[in-house]
Every structure is written in C-alpha cells, then in structure tokens.
Design a protein around this motif. Structure first.
Motif, mmCIF file in Angstrom:
data_model
loop_
_atom_site.group_PDB
_atom_site.id
_atom_site.type_symbol
_atom_site.label_atom_id
_atom_site.label_comp_id
_atom_site.label_asym_id
_atom_site.label_seq_id
_atom_site.Cartn_x
_atom_site.Cartn_y
_atom_site.Cartn_z
ATOM 1 N N HIS A 82 1.245 -1.250 -0.168
ATOM 2 C CA HIS A 82 0.377 -0.105 -0.411
ATOM 3 C C HIS A 82 0.887 0.961 0.120
ATOM 4 O O HIS A 82 0.426 2.304 -0.481
ATOM 5 N N ILE A 83 1.552 1.241 0.835
ATOM 6 C CA ILE A 83 2.784 2.060 0.948
ATOM 7 C C ILE A 83 3.569 2.867 -0.629
ATOM 8 O O ILE A 83 3.396 3.860 -1.250
ATOM 9 N N ALA A 84 3.764 1.370 -1.639
ATOM 10 C CA ALA A 84 4.417 2.113 -2.368
ATOM 11 C C ALA A 84 3.618 2.326 -3.371
ATOM 12 O O ALA A 84 4.250 2.914 -3.915
ATOM 13 N N THR A 85 2.350 1.542 -3.541
ATOM 14 C CA THR A 85 1.223 2.588 -4.317
ATOM 15 C C THR A 85 1.240 3.856 -4.224
ATOM 16 O O THR A 85 1.312 4.143 -4.976
ATOM 17 N N LEU A 86 1.486 4.420 -2.979
ATOM 18 C CA LEU A 86 1.028 5.820 -2.762
ATOM 19 C C LEU A 86 2.113 6.264 -3.021
ATOM 20 O O LEU A 86 2.310 7.555 -3.711
ATOM 21 N N PHE A 87 3.461 5.849 -2.975
ATOM 22 C CA PHE A 87 4.987 6.867 -3.090
ATOM 23 C C PHE A 87 4.897 6.505 -4.506
ATOM 24 O O PHE A 87 4.956 7.401 -5.115
ATOM 25 N N ILE A 88 4.398 5.287 -5.369
ATOM 26 C CA ILE A 88 4.563 5.093 -7.468
ATOM 27 C C ILE A 88 3.901 6.729 -7.640
ATOM 28 O O ILE A 88 3.580 6.956 -8.307
ATOM 29 N N THR A 89 2.169 6.485 -6.678
ATOM 30 C CA THR A 89 1.322 8.190 -7.294
ATOM 31 C C THR A 89 1.559 9.149 -7.179
ATOM 32 O O THR A 89 1.628 10.223 -7.863
ATOM 33 N N VAL A 90 2.616 9.789 -5.870
ATOM 34 C CA VAL A 90 3.484 10.881 -6.260
ATOM 35 C C VAL A 90 4.135 11.479 -7.363
ATOM 36 O O VAL A 90 4.373 11.942 -7.836
ATOM 37 N N GLN A 91 5.224 10.206 -7.343
ATOM 38 C CA GLN A 91 6.100 10.650 -8.388
ATOM 39 C C GLN A 91 5.706 10.626 -9.572
ATOM 40 O O GLN A 91 6.058 11.938 -10.691
ATOM 41 N N SER A 92 4.747 10.125 -10.085
ATOM 42 C CA SER A 92 3.899 10.270 -11.802
ATOM 43 C C SER A 92 3.749 11.694 -11.415
ATOM 44 O O SER A 92 3.531 12.378 -12.034
ATOM 45 N N ILE A 93 2.554 11.822 -10.081
ATOM 46 C CA ILE A 93 2.194 13.154 -10.664
ATOM 47 C C ILE A 93 3.263 14.167 -10.405
ATOM 48 O O ILE A 93 3.454 15.158 -11.954
ATOM 49 N N THR A 94 3.979 14.046 -10.463
ATOM 50 C CA THR A 94 5.103 15.169 -10.095
ATOM 51 C C THR A 94 6.469 15.124 -11.691
ATOM 52 O O THR A 94 7.543 15.821 -11.354
ATOM 53 N N MET A 95 6.180 14.282 -11.986
ATOM 54 C CA MET A 95 7.769 13.411 -12.922
ATOM 55 C C MET A 95 8.085 14.938 -13.990
ATOM 56 O O MET A 95 8.742 15.402 -14.241
ATOM 57 N N THR A 96 6.863 15.508 -14.566
ATOM 58 C CA THR A 96 7.503 16.813 -15.194
ATOM 59 C C THR A 96 7.936 17.557 -14.073
ATOM 60 O O THR A 96 9.041 18.445 -15.001
ATOM 61 N N LYS A 97 7.572 17.732 -12.897
ATOM 62 C CA LYS A 97 8.893 18.695 -12.543
ATOM 63 C C LYS A 97 10.065 18.592 -12.387
ATOM 64 O O LYS A 97 10.853 18.836 -13.033
ATOM 65 N N ASP A 98 10.160 17.158 -12.533
ATOM 66 C CA ASP A 98 11.337 16.567 -12.721
ATOM 67 C C ASP A 98 12.003 16.799 -13.467
ATOM 68 O O ASP A 98 13.222 16.355 -13.865
ATOM 69 N N ALA A 99 11.647 16.209 -14.855
ATOM 70 C CA ALA A 99 12.062 16.813 -15.956
ATOM 71 C C ALA A 99 12.452 17.791 -15.916
ATOM 72 O O ALA A 99 13.310 18.142 -16.334
ATOM 73 N N PHE A 100 11.726 18.536 -15.647
ATOM 74 C CA PHE A 100 12.639 19.868 -15.974
ATOM 75 C C PHE A 100 13.455 20.894 -15.119
ATOM 76 O O PHE A 100 14.351 20.879 -15.470
ATOM 77 N N LEU A 101 13.187 20.362 -13.906
ATOM 78 C CA LEU A 101 14.682 20.786 -13.189
ATOM 79 C C LEU A 101 16.217 19.040 -13.582
ATOM 80 O O LEU A 101 17.153 19.829 -13.361
ATOM 81 N N HIS A 102 15.682 18.275 -14.068
ATOM 82 C CA HIS A 102 16.877 17.301 -14.508
ATOM 83 C C HIS A 102 17.712 17.876 -15.824
ATOM 84 O O HIS A 102 19.020 18.946 -15.947
ATOM 85 N N CYS A 103 16.392 18.759 -17.119
ATOM 86 C CA CYS A 103 17.138 18.858 -17.735
ATOM 87 C C CYS A 103 17.490 20.685 -17.731
ATOM 88 O O CYS A 103 18.942 21.123 -18.314
ATOM 89 N N THR A 104 17.006 21.320 -16.798
ATOM 90 C CA THR A 104 17.689 22.500 -16.233
ATOM 91 C C THR A 104 19.105 22.695 -15.805
ATOM 92 O O THR A 104 19.957 22.909 -15.938
ATOM 93 N N TYR A 105 19.702 21.474 -14.452
ATOM 94 C CA TYR A 105 20.703 21.049 -14.404
ATOM 95 C C TYR A 105 21.101 20.443 -15.292
ATOM 96 O O TYR A 105 22.745 21.582 -15.388
ATOM 97 N N PHE A 106 20.969 20.127 -16.426
ATOM 98 C CA PHE A 106 22.565 19.881 -17.312
ATOM 99 C C PHE A 106 22.693 20.994 -18.369
ATOM 100 O O PHE A 106 23.942 21.181 -19.382
ATOM 101 N N THR A 107 21.777 21.597 -18.626
ATOM 102 C CA THR A 107 22.204 23.494 -19.273
ATOM 103 C C THR A 107 22.605 23.886 -18.539
ATOM 104 O O THR A 107 23.347 24.536 -19.272
ATOM 105 N N LEU A 108 22.910 24.098 -17.637
ATOM 106 C CA LEU A 108 23.543 24.771 -16.571
ATOM 107 C C LEU A 108 24.768 23.931 -16.307
ATOM 108 O O LEU A 108 26.011 24.914 -16.248
#
Length: 466
Positions: free
Chosen positions: A363-389
């Motif tokens: 159950h805990i794993a399912t909830l963690f996965i749900t949060v990660q799926s919702i925040t993935m676009t944010k993580d993508a922006f930060l990842h590309c920003t990091y490599f650009t800098l």
C-alpha cells in the motif's frame, strides 16, 4: 511554436542520441525491477537489506558519475572544437580521479559499512525483523564491493564515448550486462541448474559478474575501433595531465563531483528520514523507486542530449544554437515526462502486487508511485535545467542549485516532518516534492538570464587550451 519545438531534422538528431540512452536505461531499469522482484520473493527483510546497500552504493556511483561528467564538460566541448589531444587529457584526468574515488569508497565500506546499514534500521516496530535485514544487507555488501573497480572503468570509457556523440556502444555493453545479471540472478538466487540457493549473496554475485562483462565489452570496443575514435590512439602513452589543464579540470569539475556526492547523500538521508517510520516504508520506497526508474528514462535521456548537444554547440562557438537547443530539449523532456507520468499514474497499483511482501508495504509503495507520477514533469524540468547550467561550466551554480537545495531544504523538511509530526509518510513525501517548486523558479530565472552560456575550451582570444 518554432521557439519551443524543433523541426524534423532537429528531432532526428535528438533521437539519434536519446533513443540509445532510453533503450539502455529502460532495459537496465526493467532488469533492475526483475532483479528487485526476485529478491522480493525471498522476503521483506531480504529486499530491505539489499535496498539499503544499493542506496549506499548509489552514493559511490554518483561520485564516479559526477567526477567523470564534471570533466566531461571539457570532453564534449573539445570534441566540438575537434581537439583529440584535449579529449585524451580529460580521459587521463578521469582515470586518476576515478581510482581515488574507488579507493576511498572501499575504505569507507569495509570499515563502517555495517554501521551505515544500521542507520536505516532504527525505525518503529511494524512487524519487520530489523536484525535479519541488517544481516542480509551486510552479506550483500561484502560481495557487491568487488564490482566497484568495474563500475569506475566502465564509466571512464562510456562517458568519453557518450560525450563524443557515441551512445550506441555503451547501450550495447549495458544490455549485455543486464542479460547476464538477469540470467545469473535466476540461477543463483533460487538455486537452479544444480547451483546452490544463495539468496541475496547470489544476487550480489550476479551483479558483480554483469559489471565486469559490461566493462569488458566497452573497453574491447574502444581499443579495437581507434580509427573511428582517434582520441583513443596513444591514450596510455602517458598518464600525465598538464598542470594547467589539471587545474582547469579540477576548478570546473570538482563542484560537480561534490554536487553529485552531496546530492546522492541527500537522497540517502531522505530515505533515512522516511525509514524512521518502519521497515515497511523502506520496502515500499524501494519498490516505488524501482518502478519510477523505468518510467523516467525518457526525460533522463533528454538530460543526456542536453549535455551532449548543448555542450558541443558551445564548444563550436554557436551560442544562439545552444540556447535554442536547450529550450527545445527541455520542452521535449517535459512532454515525455507528462506522457510517461500519466501511464505510471494509471498503473500505480499493479507493480506492488508482484512482490512477495505484506499488504502494508504494498500500500505504501502504491502511494509513493502515485506521488512520483504526478511530480514527474517537475522532475523533468529540473533535470534538463541542471544539465543546461552544467553544459557551460557553471558548476558552482549547479552545486548551489542541486545539492545545496537538497541538503538545506529537502532533507530538513523530511526529517522534521517524520520525527516531529504525525503526518502519514506519503504526505511528507509529497510535501518534499512541493518544496521543489521553489527550485523550479530559481532554475527558470537562471536559464532565462543565460548565465550558463560559456565556451570553456577557448581562451578569450579564441585559442584552445594548450
């Protein structure tokens, strides 16, 4: 539209770099999932012990990655500037730096490894056997340390090839390795084909074998194809690095090494903070992170594309092209993350069911996965920003942007909320992600100002570093 989206030729070029990385990471992470499931079939304690050790080894891996990629900024720009001797200098510097990191890591793990594992096993009692989890973790660690030299040498060659635009060969080496890992996991964990049933030790042996296979494939290719990659000619004719270049490499690359080390330490500290809520949280987060690694391969590959293409454009003196590519690659990465995150959200409850663990951990794993799926676009922006800098050598800024934020904002937030509130651990996990929105704002401002646009392999008069 033209400002944020490229033409057919642009995406063909991007896919030529990104697709091999996606395939490599995708299959690696898929096999990691299968590996995780196999260990998870033995029990929650075994899976948790292995997960803790892998969290610690992750710090070593990112130190190697950071050391190689910090100098790799120069490699990409030297390649854009068509300077093979410059690439050889970066390779030799990487060699000595990686050797030092391996030696330091071995000393640390051999002396205080069990104590580090114990740090994650002081949470509340939720039915798990903490002593057994530690025993399995220590047994796994003792074997997995044999793989550290192979990780170093593999990254030494693979990073150089990638920075010079060759992503296919590291992909093939990685795919070969994961096949070896998968086969020997099946044989050694469960004792098939007459082999003994070794459990977590078998999983460690399989990983070690796969690492050395990967190393062998990539080194043999590099040494046999010097005509296509002339910078490998005479690569070991001397192992000296000119003092002036070593100083430049150190000044630019060390902040990235320190950043990756501190960032990975921050990730480990986050997991440690969450582990205060019990062994089921350790198991649940391990499952969620393994699943997340499968779905984030697309935007991770966009980060590699940013590092390679933008770095080469800056090395060639094409600053406007570098800005344009960085913007379009970031948008592409975010769209990929939105798509993959949607699929991950829809399937969040399926993956935990595969594991042989208790219902609370699932159950805990399912909830963690749900949060990660919702925040993935944010993580993508930060990842590309990091490599650009990072592509322009602004390593101090990336250090402040990445690891300092993690240690000053994210880790204290997680620690305070897990130890001094009664909030559910998944709510705390979500709030830590919400805090990243401040980081997104900072990254947007830095990219907009263009502080990262810099050619670091030329002097002011346009001459390459000698």
């Amino acid at each position: 539209m033209k400002r944020y989206f490229g033409d057919k030729a642009f995406y063909k070029m991007v896919l030529g770099i990104a697709v091999p990385v996606m395939i490599q990471n995708g299959i690696t992470n898929l096999v990691g999932l299968l590996d995780n499931i196999m260990v998870g079939q033995i029990g929650t304690e075994q899976m948790s012990g292995v997960a803790i050790v892998n969290q610690l080894i992750f710090i070593f891996f990112l130190c190697i990655f950071g050391g190689m990629s910090g100098v790799g900024i120069f490699t990409a720009q030297y390649y854009g500037y068509k300077d093979d001797e410059g690439i050889r200098h970066t390779f030799r510097y990487k060699f000595w730096l990686g050797l030092a990191i391996v030696a330091f890591a071995l000393v640390v793990f051999l002396t205080i490894g069990p104590d580090l594992i114990q740090m994650y096993l002081n949470g509340n009692k939720d039915g798990g056997d903490l002593a057994a989890a530690k025993k399995y973790g220590v047994n796994y660690l003792r074997v997995i340390l044999v793989s550290l030299p192979a990780i170093w040498l593999t990254q030494l060659y693979a990073s150089t090839l990638r920075e010079c635009g060759q992503t296919r060969v590291p992909m093939i080496a990685s795919l070969t390795a994961v096949c070896v890992n998968l086969v020997f996991n099946y044989i050694l964990i469960f004792g098939h084909f007459g082999f003994p049933k070794l459990g977590v030790v078998g999983a460690a042996i399989a990983t070690v074998l796969s690492r050395y296979v990967e190393m062998t494939v990539i080194i043999v290719y590099s040494m046999r194809h010097k005509q296509q990659h002339p910078y490998f000619n005479g690569i070991y004719s001397t192992m000296k690095v000119p003092a002036n270049l070593a100083q430049k490499f150190f000044k630019t690359g060390m902040p990235i090494l320190v950043n990756e080390a501190l960032w990975s330490l921050g990730v480990a500290l986050l997991a440690w903070a969450y582990s205060a809520r019990g062994l089921n949280v350790v198991a649940g987060q391990n499952i969620a992170n393994t699943v997340n690694n499968i779905f984030n391969v697309a935007f991770i590959a966009m980060g590699d594309a940013v590092a390679i293409l933008v770095g080469q454009a800056l090395g060639a003196g094409e600053t406007e092209k570098a800005k344009d590519w960085a913007r379009k690659l970031t948008v592409c990465g975010m769209i990929c993350a939105l798509f993959m995150g949607s699929i991950m959200f829809a399937t969040a409850g399926l993956f935990p069911k595969i594991y042989n663990t208790n219902l609370q951990a699932k159950h805990i794993a399912t909830l963690f996965i749900t949060v990660q799926s919702i925040t993935m676009t944010k993580d993508a922006f930060l990842h590309c920003t990091y490599f650009t800098l990072r592509s322009g050598g602004k390593t101090i800024i990336t250090f402040l942007f990445d690891s300092v934020f993690m240690l000053v904002i994210s880790v204290p937030t997680a620690y305070i909320l897990t130890h001094f509130t009664s909030l559910h651990v998944v709510v705390i996990f979500a709030l830590v992600h919400v805090a990243d929105l401040l980081k997104c704002l900072i990254g947007f401002i830095l990219i907009k100002k263009g502080v990262w646009v810099k050619n670091i392999v030329k002097e002011n008069d346009g001459q390459a570093f000698e």
